[in-house]
Design a protein around this motif. Structure first.
Motif, PDB file in Angstrom:
ATOM      1  N   ASP A   1       0.829  -1.215   0.000  1.00 21.99           N
ATOM      2  CA  ASP A   1       0.000   0.000   0.000  1.00 21.99           C
ATOM      3  C   ASP A   1       0.860   1.260   0.000  1.00 21.99           C
ATOM      4  OD1 ASP A   1      -2.259  -1.590   0.043  1.00 21.99           O
ATOM      5  OD2 ASP A   1      -2.635  -1.314   2.192  1.00 21.99           O
ATOM      6  N   VAL A   2       1.866   1.287   0.868  1.00 24.97           N
ATOM      7  CA  VAL A   2       2.716   2.475   0.977  1.00 24.97           C
ATOM      8  C   VAL A   2       3.508   2.690  -0.312  1.00 24.97           C
ATOM      9  CG1 VAL A   2       4.667   3.508   2.237  1.00 24.97           C
ATOM     10  CG2 VAL A   2       2.846   2.350   3.500  1.00 24.97           C
ATOM     11  N   VAL A   3       4.040   1.627  -0.876  1.00 23.29           N
ATOM     12  CA  VAL A   3       4.818   1.743  -2.106  1.00 23.29           C
ATOM     13  C   VAL A   3       3.915   2.124  -3.277  1.00 23.29           C
ATOM     14  CG1 VAL A   3       6.263   0.481  -3.748  1.00 23.29           C
ATOM     15  CG2 VAL A   3       6.675   0.255  -1.299  1.00 23.29           C
ATOM     16  N   THR A   4       2.697   1.627  -3.294  1.00 25.43           N
ATOM     17  CA  THR A   4       1.759   2.028  -4.346  1.00 25.43           C
ATOM     18  C   THR A   4       1.493   3.531  -4.267  1.00 25.43           C
ATOM     19  OG1 THR A   4       0.743  -0.147  -4.407  1.00 25.43           O
ATOM     20  CG2 THR A   4      -0.559   1.671  -5.280  1.00 25.43           C
ATOM     21  N   GLU A   5       1.379   4.053  -3.061  1.00 23.45           N
ATOM     22  CA  GLU A   5       1.127   5.484  -2.867  1.00 23.45           C
ATOM     23  C   GLU A   5       2.352   6.345  -3.158  1.00 23.45           C
ATOM     24  OE1 GLU A   5      -0.421   6.337   1.054  1.00 23.45           O
ATOM     25  OE2 GLU A   5      -1.760   4.601   0.930  1.00 23.45           O
ATOM     26  N   HIS A   6       3.523   5.900  -2.688  1.00 17.99           N
ATOM     27  CA  HIS A   6       4.717   6.754  -2.716  1.00 17.99           C
ATOM     28  C   HIS A   6       5.831   6.276  -3.636  1.00 17.99           C
ATOM     29  CE1 HIS A   6       3.039   9.041   0.589  1.00 17.99           C
ATOM     30  NE2 HIS A   6       2.787   7.898   1.205  1.00 17.99           N
ATOM     31  N   GLY A   7       5.649   5.143  -4.282  1.00 21.33           N
ATOM     32  CA  GLY A   7       6.687   4.632  -5.161  1.00 21.33           C
ATOM     33  C   GLY A   7       7.836   4.009  -4.382  1.00 21.33           C
ATOM     34  N   VAL A   8       8.924   3.742  -5.084  1.00 24.93           N
ATOM     35  CA  VAL A   8      10.049   3.037  -4.463  1.00 24.93           C
ATOM     36  C   VAL A   8      10.808   3.889  -3.457  1.00 24.93           C
ATOM     37  CG1 VAL A   8      10.359   1.421  -6.360  1.00 24.93           C
ATOM     38  CG2 VAL A   8      11.632   3.566  -6.349  1.00 24.93           C
ATOM     39  N   ASP A   9      10.484   5.160  -3.381  1.00 27.48           N
ATOM     40  CA  ASP A   9      11.118   6.017  -2.381  1.00 27.48           C
ATOM     41  C   ASP A   9      10.364   5.997  -1.058  1.00 27.48           C
ATOM     42  OD1 ASP A   9      13.143   6.782  -4.134  1.00 27.48           O
ATOM     43  OD2 ASP A   9      11.892   8.361  -4.992  1.00 27.48           O
ATOM     44  N   ALA A  10       9.380   5.133  -0.931  1.00 29.82           N
ATOM     45  CA  ALA A  10       8.612   5.031   0.310  1.00 29.82           C
ATOM     46  C   ALA A  10       9.563   4.772   1.478  1.00 29.82           C
ATOM     47  CB  ALA A  10       7.592   3.909   0.205  1.00 29.82           C
ATOM     48  N   SER A  11       9.276   5.414   2.572  1.00 26.26           N
ATOM     49  CA  SER A  11      10.119   5.318   3.758  1.00 26.26           C
ATOM     50  C   SER A  11       9.899   4.000   4.500  1.00 26.26           C
ATOM     51  CB  SER A  11       9.782   6.494   4.680  1.00 26.26           C
ATOM     52  OG  SER A  11      10.174   6.239   5.995  1.00 26.26           O
ATOM     53  N   MET A  12      10.988   3.344   4.869  1.00 30.89           N
ATOM     54  CA  MET A  12      10.901   2.131   5.685  1.00 30.89           C
ATOM     55  C   MET A  12      10.245   2.475   7.024  1.00 30.89           C
ATOM     56  SD  MET A  12      12.211  -0.518   3.995  1.00 30.89           S
ATOM     57  CE  MET A  12      13.086  -1.748   4.943  1.00 30.89           C
ATOM     58  N   ARG A  13      10.569   3.629   7.571  1.00 25.61           N
ATOM     59  CA  ARG A  13       9.947   4.069   8.836  1.00 25.61           C
ATOM     60  C   ARG A  13       8.437   4.217   8.674  1.00 25.61           C
ATOM     61  NH1 ARG A  13      13.539   5.259  12.667  1.00 25.61           N
ATOM     62  NH2 ARG A  13      15.607   5.944  12.069  1.00 25.61           N
ATOM     63  N   ASP A  14       8.011   4.782   7.548  1.00 24.23           N
ATOM     64  CA  ASP A  14       6.586   4.950   7.305  1.00 24.23           C
ATOM     65  C   ASP A  14       5.896   3.593   7.194  1.00 24.23           C
ATOM     66  OD1 ASP A  14       4.201   6.397   6.857  1.00 24.23           O
ATOM     67  OD2 ASP A  14       4.493   6.336   4.682  1.00 24.23           O
ATOM     68  N   ILE A  15       6.537   2.664   6.532  1.00 20.92           N
ATOM     69  CA  ILE A  15       5.965   1.319   6.413  1.00 20.92           C
ATOM     70  C   ILE A  15       5.821   0.694   7.791  1.00 20.92           C
ATOM     71  CG2 ILE A  15       6.387  -1.031   5.553  1.00 20.92           C
ATOM     72  CD1 ILE A  15       7.784   0.356   3.110  1.00 20.92           C
ATOM     73  N   ALA A  16       6.864   0.779   8.600  1.00 22.24           N
ATOM     74  CA  ALA A  16       6.812   0.221   9.960  1.00 22.24           C
ATOM     75  C   ALA A  16       5.716   0.895  10.786  1.00 22.24           C
ATOM     76  CB  ALA A  16       8.172   0.366  10.646  1.00 22.24           C
ATOM     77  N   ARG A  17       5.652   2.207  10.718  1.00 19.11           N
ATOM     78  CA  ARG A  17       4.659   2.959  11.496  1.00 19.11           C
ATOM     79  C   ARG A  17       3.241   2.550  11.078  1.00 19.11           C
ATOM     80  NH1 ARG A  17       6.588   7.567  10.598  1.00 19.11           N
ATOM     81  NH2 ARG A  17       5.311   8.146   8.816  1.00 19.11           N
ATOM     82  N   ARG A  18       3.007   2.479   9.762  1.00 22.74           N
ATOM     83  CA  ARG A  18       1.663   2.122   9.288  1.00 22.74           C
ATOM     84  C   ARG A  18       1.314   0.664   9.570  1.00 22.74           C
ATOM     85  NH1 ARG A  18       0.712   5.224   3.682  1.00 22.74           N
ATOM     86  NH2 ARG A  18      -1.101   3.861   3.610  1.00 22.74           N
ATOM     87  N   ALA A  19       2.339  -0.174   9.699  1.00 21.38           N
ATOM     88  CA  ALA A  19       2.109  -1.581  10.056  1.00 21.38           C
ATOM     89  C   ALA A  19       1.967  -1.750  11.563  1.00 21.38           C
ATOM     90  CB  ALA A  19       3.247  -2.449   9.534  1.00 21.38           C
ATOM     91  N   ASP A  20       2.180  -0.654  12.295  1.00 22.68           N
ATOM     92  CA  ASP A  20       2.102  -0.647  13.758  1.00 22.68           C
ATOM     93  C   ASP A  20       3.138  -1.579  14.385  1.00 22.68           C
ATOM     94  OD1 ASP A  20       1.046   0.470  16.051  1.00 22.68           O
ATOM     95  OD2 ASP A  20      -0.476  -1.106  16.295  1.00 22.68           O
ATOM     96  N   VAL A  21       4.360  -1.517  13.817  1.00 31.21           N
ATOM     97  CA  VAL A  21       5.496  -2.258  14.376  1.00 31.21           C
ATOM     98  C   VAL A  21       6.690  -1.313  14.446  1.00 31.21           C
ATOM     99  CG1 VAL A  21       4.721  -4.480  13.440  1.00 31.21           C
ATOM    100  CG2 VAL A  21       6.357  -3.109  12.146  1.00 31.21           C
ATOM    101  N   GLY A  22       7.681  -1.710  15.181  1.00 30.24           N
ATOM    102  CA  GLY A  22       8.909  -0.923  15.234  1.00 30.24           C
ATOM    103  C   GLY A  22       9.737  -1.151  13.978  1.00 30.24           C
ATOM    104  N   LEU A  23      10.613  -0.194  13.699  1.00 27.43           N
ATOM    105  CA  LEU A  23      11.491  -0.318  12.538  1.00 27.43           C
ATOM    106  C   LEU A  23      12.349  -1.578  12.630  1.00 27.43           C
ATOM    107  CD1 LEU A  23      12.500   0.880   9.891  1.00 27.43           C
ATOM    108  CD2 LEU A  23      14.128   2.248  11.222  1.00 27.43           C
ATOM    109  N   ALA A  24      12.790  -1.920  13.858  1.00 29.07           N
ATOM    110  CA  ALA A  24      13.614  -3.118  14.038  1.00 29.07           C
ATOM    111  C   ALA A  24      12.868  -4.378  13.607  1.00 29.07           C
ATOM    112  CB  ALA A  24      14.068  -3.236  15.486  1.00 29.07           C
ATOM    113  N   THR A  25      11.557  -4.422  13.866  1.00 26.44           N
ATOM    114  CA  THR A  25      10.753  -5.583  13.458  1.00 26.44           C
ATOM    115  C   THR A  25      10.705  -5.679  11.934  1.00 26.44           C
ATOM    116  OG1 THR A  25       9.415  -5.464  15.450  1.00 26.44           O
ATOM    117  CG2 THR A  25       8.471  -6.652  13.586  1.00 26.44           C
ATOM    118  N   LEU A  26      10.484  -4.542  11.284  1.00 22.59           N
ATOM    119  CA  LEU A  26      10.466  -4.530   9.818  1.00 22.59           C
ATOM    120  C   LEU A  26      11.819  -4.978   9.271  1.00 22.59           C
ATOM    121  CD1 LEU A  26       9.014  -3.823   7.138  1.00 22.59           C
ATOM    122  CD2 LEU A  26       9.914  -1.508   7.404  1.00 22.59           C
TER     123      LEU A  26
END
Length: 192
Positions: free
Chosen positions: A18-43
Motif C-alpha cells: 500500500d505504501v509503495v503504491t502510494e509513494h513509489g520506491v522512495d517510500a520510507s521504511m519508517r513509514d511502512i513500519a509505522r503504518r504496520a504498527d510495528v517498530g522499525l527493528a521488526t520490519l
C-alpha cells in the motif's frame, strides 16, 4: 516459519504494498513500519534492506509473469502470446513508481536481491520473442534485452501524467513495431 511469524510477514508485505503504491520506491521504511504498527527493528528483521523488501514485494508479480508466459506459450499463437505477455509486463512495471529503475539496475547486478527474479522475467520474455521470431511473426533484429527495455520504457511512460492518456496508443505503436506483419486487429486481439 511459525504461523504468527508468517502472519506478521504477510501483514508487513500488505502494508508495504500500500505504501509503495502510494509513494513509489522512495517510500520510507519508517513509514511502512509505522503504518504496520510495528517498530522499525521488526520490519528490518523481516527485510534487512530496501532491496530485500522490494524483492519480496515484486517476487509474486514476477512469478505471475513467468507463469503467464508458460500458459500463453501453450495456448496462443506466438505473436498473440508475445504481445499479451508484453502488455502484462508493461502493467507490472507501471504498478509501482520507480520500479523501472530498480529492475534495470538489478538486471545487470548479480549481487542484487532482485537479480534472479529480473533474470527470470527477462528470460521468459526472450523465449516468447524467440518463438515469435522462429514463426516469422516478430522482428528478427530484436532480442530479449530490447524487449525488456521497451517494456520498461512503456511502463515508465504510462506513469508520466502528461503521457498517461496516450499509454494505450503508445503500447499499440510499440507492439505493432515488434510484430512483422501487424494489423491493428492482431495487436488488439493479442492484448485481450
Amino acid at each position: 516459519m511459525r504461523a504468527d511469524a508468517r502472519k506478521n510477514y504477510s501483514h508487513l508485505l500488505a502494508v508495504a504494498r500500500d505504501v509503495v503504491t502510494e509513494h513509489g520506491v522512495d517510500a520510507s521504511m519508517r513509514d511502512i513500519a509505522r503504518r504496520a504498527d510495528v517498530g522499525l527493528a521488526t520490519l528490518l528483521r523481516h527485510f534487512p534492506t530496501r532491496e530485500a523488501l522490494f524483492e519480496a514485494l515484486l517476487c509474486r508479480n514476477m512469478e505471475a509473469l513467468t507463469q503467464k508466459a508458460d500458459e500463453l506459450e501453450t495456448s496462443k499463437p506466438a505473436d498473440e502470446a508475445l504481445v499479451s505477455w508484453f502488455r502484462d509486463g508493461v502493467a507490472f512495471v507501471h504498478s509501482y513508481r520507480g520500479v523501472v529503475d530498480l529492475m534495470a539496475s538489478a538486471h545487470a547486478d548479480p549481487n542484487s536481491a532482485l537479480y534472479a527474479s529480473c533474470a527470470t522475467v527477462h528470460a521468459v520474455g526472450a523465449r516468447l520473442l524467440l518463438r515469435a521470431q522462429a514463426e516469422g511473426t516478430a522482428r528478427a533484429d530484436m532480442d530479449g534485452d530490447d524487449l525488456f527495455a521497451l517494456m520498461s520504457a512503456l511502463g515508465w511512460l504510462a506513469g508520466q501524467p502528461s503521457l498517461a492518456p496516450r499509454a494505450d496508443h503508445l503500447f499499440h505503436v510499440i507492439a505493432s513495431a515488434i510484430l512483422t506483419n501487424p494489423s491493428s486487429n492482431d495487436v488488439k486481439k493479442a492484448t485481450r
